[in-house]
Design a protein around this motif. Sequence first.
Motif, mmCIF file in Angstrom:
data_model
loop_
_atom_site.group_PDB
_atom_site.id
_atom_site.type_symbol
_atom_site.label_atom_id
_atom_site.label_comp_id
_atom_site.label_asym_id
_atom_site.label_seq_id
_atom_site.Cartn_x
_atom_site.Cartn_y
_atom_site.Cartn_z
ATOM 1 N N LEU A 26 -9.570 -4.597 1.407
ATOM 2 C CA LEU A 26 -8.673 -3.899 2.317
ATOM 3 C C LEU A 26 -9.487 -3.222 3.413
ATOM 4 O O LEU A 26 -10.679 -2.962 3.248
ATOM 5 C CB LEU A 26 -7.867 -2.852 1.550
ATOM 6 C CG LEU A 26 -6.905 -3.397 0.499
ATOM 7 C CD1 LEU A 26 -6.271 -2.244 -0.268
ATOM 8 C CD2 LEU A 26 -5.841 -4.263 1.129
ATOM 9 N N PRO A 27 -8.866 -2.934 4.544
ATOM 10 C CA PRO A 27 -9.594 -2.242 5.611
ATOM 11 C C PRO A 27 -10.146 -0.904 5.124
ATOM 12 O O PRO A 27 -9.506 -0.194 4.348
ATOM 13 C CB PRO A 27 -8.526 -2.044 6.695
ATOM 14 C CG PRO A 27 -7.488 -3.065 6.405
ATOM 15 C CD PRO A 27 -7.476 -3.248 4.929
ATOM 16 N N GLU A 284 -0.229 -3.218 1.554
ATOM 17 C CA GLU A 284 -1.314 -3.962 0.907
ATOM 18 C C GLU A 284 -0.876 -5.383 0.573
ATOM 19 O O GLU A 284 -1.631 -6.349 0.791
ATOM 20 C CB GLU A 284 -1.735 -3.223 -0.365
ATOM 21 C CG GLU A 284 -2.849 -3.896 -1.127
ATOM 22 C CD GLU A 284 -3.212 -3.155 -2.393
ATOM 23 O OE1 GLU A 284 -3.987 -3.707 -3.193
ATOM 24 O OE2 GLU A 284 -2.713 -2.023 -2.584
ATOM 25 N N ILE A 287 -0.900 -7.657 3.570
ATOM 26 C CA ILE A 287 -2.229 -8.165 3.908
ATOM 27 C C ILE A 287 -2.525 -9.422 3.087
ATOM 28 O O ILE A 287 -3.037 -10.419 3.601
ATOM 29 C CB ILE A 287 -3.293 -7.082 3.672
ATOM 30 C CG1 ILE A 287 -3.159 -5.970 4.711
ATOM 31 C CG2 ILE A 287 -4.696 -7.680 3.741
ATOM 32 C CD1 ILE A 287 -4.161 -4.852 4.545
ATOM 33 N N GLU A 357 -4.839 -9.515 11.271
ATOM 34 C CA GLU A 357 -5.404 -8.289 11.840
ATOM 35 C C GLU A 357 -4.314 -7.251 12.090
ATOM 36 O O GLU A 357 -4.530 -6.047 11.907
ATOM 37 C CB GLU A 357 -6.139 -8.623 13.143
ATOM 38 C CG GLU A 357 -6.868 -7.449 13.787
ATOM 39 C CD GLU A 357 -7.974 -6.890 12.911
ATOM 40 O OE1 GLU A 357 -8.374 -5.726 13.146
ATOM 41 O OE2 GLU A 357 -8.437 -7.597 11.986
ATOM 42 N N THR A 359 -1.596 -6.864 10.287
ATOM 43 C CA THR A 359 -1.247 -6.258 8.999
ATOM 44 C C THR A 359 -2.336 -5.295 8.534
ATOM 45 O O THR A 359 -2.046 -4.292 7.884
ATOM 46 C CB THR A 359 -1.035 -7.346 7.934
ATOM 47 O OG1 THR A 359 -2.223 -8.144 7.811
ATOM 48 C CG2 THR A 359 0.136 -8.233 8.293
ATOM 49 N N ARG A 360 -3.591 -5.580 8.848
ATOM 50 C CA ARG A 360 -4.665 -4.646 8.503
ATOM 51 C C ARG A 360 -4.494 -3.321 9.248
ATOM 52 O O ARG A 360 -4.637 -2.242 8.670
ATOM 53 C CB ARG A 360 -6.025 -5.264 8.825
ATOM 54 C CG ARG A 360 -6.432 -6.432 7.914
ATOM 55 C CD ARG A 360 -7.789 -6.981 8.335
ATOM 56 N NE ARG A 360 -8.186 -8.132 7.548
ATOM 57 C CZ ARG A 360 -8.830 -8.055 6.389
ATOM 58 N NH1 ARG A 360 -9.142 -6.865 5.897
ATOM 59 N NH2 ARG A 360 -9.162 -9.144 5.731
ATOM 60 N N TYR A 363 -1.663 -1.453 7.803
ATOM 61 C CA TYR A 363 -2.052 -0.809 6.542
ATOM 62 C C TYR A 363 -2.775 0.506 6.819
ATOM 63 O O TYR A 363 -2.483 1.529 6.192
ATOM 64 C CB TYR A 363 -2.937 -1.755 5.739
ATOM 65 C CG TYR A 363 -3.555 -1.122 4.514
ATOM 66 C CD1 TYR A 363 -2.847 -1.035 3.327
ATOM 67 C CD2 TYR A 363 -4.842 -0.591 4.550
ATOM 68 C CE1 TYR A 363 -3.397 -0.441 2.196
ATOM 69 C CE2 TYR A 363 -5.406 0.003 3.437
ATOM 70 C CZ TYR A 363 -4.686 0.067 2.267
ATOM 71 O OH TYR A 363 -5.236 0.667 1.167
ATOM 72 N N GLN A 364 -3.725 0.482 7.744
ATOM 73 C CA GLN A 364 -4.447 1.710 8.066
ATOM 74 C C GLN A 364 -3.499 2.784 8.602
ATOM 75 O O GLN A 364 -3.618 3.966 8.244
ATOM 76 C CB GLN A 364 -5.549 1.417 9.084
ATOM 77 C CG GLN A 364 -6.733 0.649 8.506
ATOM 78 C CD GLN A 364 -7.852 0.471 9.521
ATOM 79 O OE1 GLN A 364 -7.600 0.204 10.699
ATOM 80 N NE2 GLN A 364 -9.075 0.618 9.071
#
Length: 464
Positions: A26-27, A284, A287, A357, A359-360, A363-364
Amino acid sequence: MRVPLLMALTVLLSGCASLSPQATALPQTQVPAAWSGSATTLAAATSLAQWWQRFNDPLLGSLVTQALQANTTVRSAQAALQQARALRDVSSANLVPKLSAAGSAQRSKSGDNEAGNLFKAGFDASWEPDVFGGRRSALNATEADAQAAQASLADTQVSIAAEVAVTYIELRGLQARLAIARNNLASQSETQQITDWRVQAGLASSLDLEQARAASAQTSAQIPTLETSATQAQYSLAVLTGQAPGALQALLTATGPLPQAPGELALSLPAETLRQRPDVRAAEHRISAALARVSQADAARYPGFQISGSLGLSALSLASLTTAGTVVNALLASVSVPLFDGGAARAQVRAQEAALEQTRMSYQATVLTALKDVENALVSLQGNRERLARLQTAADAAANADLLARQRYASGLIDFRAVLETQRTLLSTQDSVESTRASLSADHVRLYKALGGGWTPEPGTATR
């Protein structure tokens, strides 16, 4: 001879394939070790699955339970979960061979020849070997989508439970403020009557009487506003529980106590809170779905294979189909190799990588929002606790001042201006006390929501 050659070619190409790397990390998001500026006890993650029961209000509990069952947003999220699971089953079915049965009857005539019949019955089978993992990646994507839909359903349930509780607390707070306004109106009306008597006796001026009337009218004007807001809160609760706006009016019209949460709450650590929150888990899983779709798009750049066959009977009459019918069988192996598509396949891979990218970053953003929600709830909780304590002191003093002012005014020791000021101060402070008490209870609800309370997380999910 052709089938073994085809399978050998398949193995050779699969060994030469270079698919996108399956990075699953995960990021990296900076997560604090503890909550800032919090005097609340930190402990291991506590179960907040049914936090509304901590308010010890059976009516609140029944409203939340009904909303989780009948709310239209919750039911829509449940349908979305069913759809996601069905799509996962579709992807799973694409991995296994297909088998179908077919039958046909034909009657034909050519020239002067007699018409003839032809009957056929048999089975057809086909299979596309997943050499480069495209279909398996599609299944992984839909499986992650189903998990994300399940987490989204939990997030919807968390939000609806919190909204019901906040609206219910708002209703009880409005009812308490309405009672305060009516009590103060009764006191001001009594003061107005005394002022009227003093004016008739020549002990007070008509200015005092007009000021008393203005104060009573101002307080009276607040009552319809509070009644309207209380009725609107009742309507909101009815809609949240999946009913018509007026369905709960008889149940909620009676004044009830303001729900109060326990004073102390053991918080979980920030990392444990992120594992608890369903919106973080949904992000999550998204991702994982986006990562699988990158692999699926990459696999589409490589050759595709298909093996199909048929087995059946053919006869000139229906009666002889099973006794004297001719056995017909066929086996076909095919391969399709993309030679030139103008770069569409590679562009599709880049598009899925860009979606990954996104979705990352989503997520952040979800993680940072989750941390902010808890910090905001803690700050608001602490601030309203201090405000409530000071307002209660002010309200006690204002009540004593109002009593003394009315007694002295009735005895002719002070003028009406002092009475008017103390009455205004009393109404303002008492109203602020009830508003702050309701805000404090709502802060507990928002904290429970921010901590991920309101659902039971599935075990074995790790969030970084």
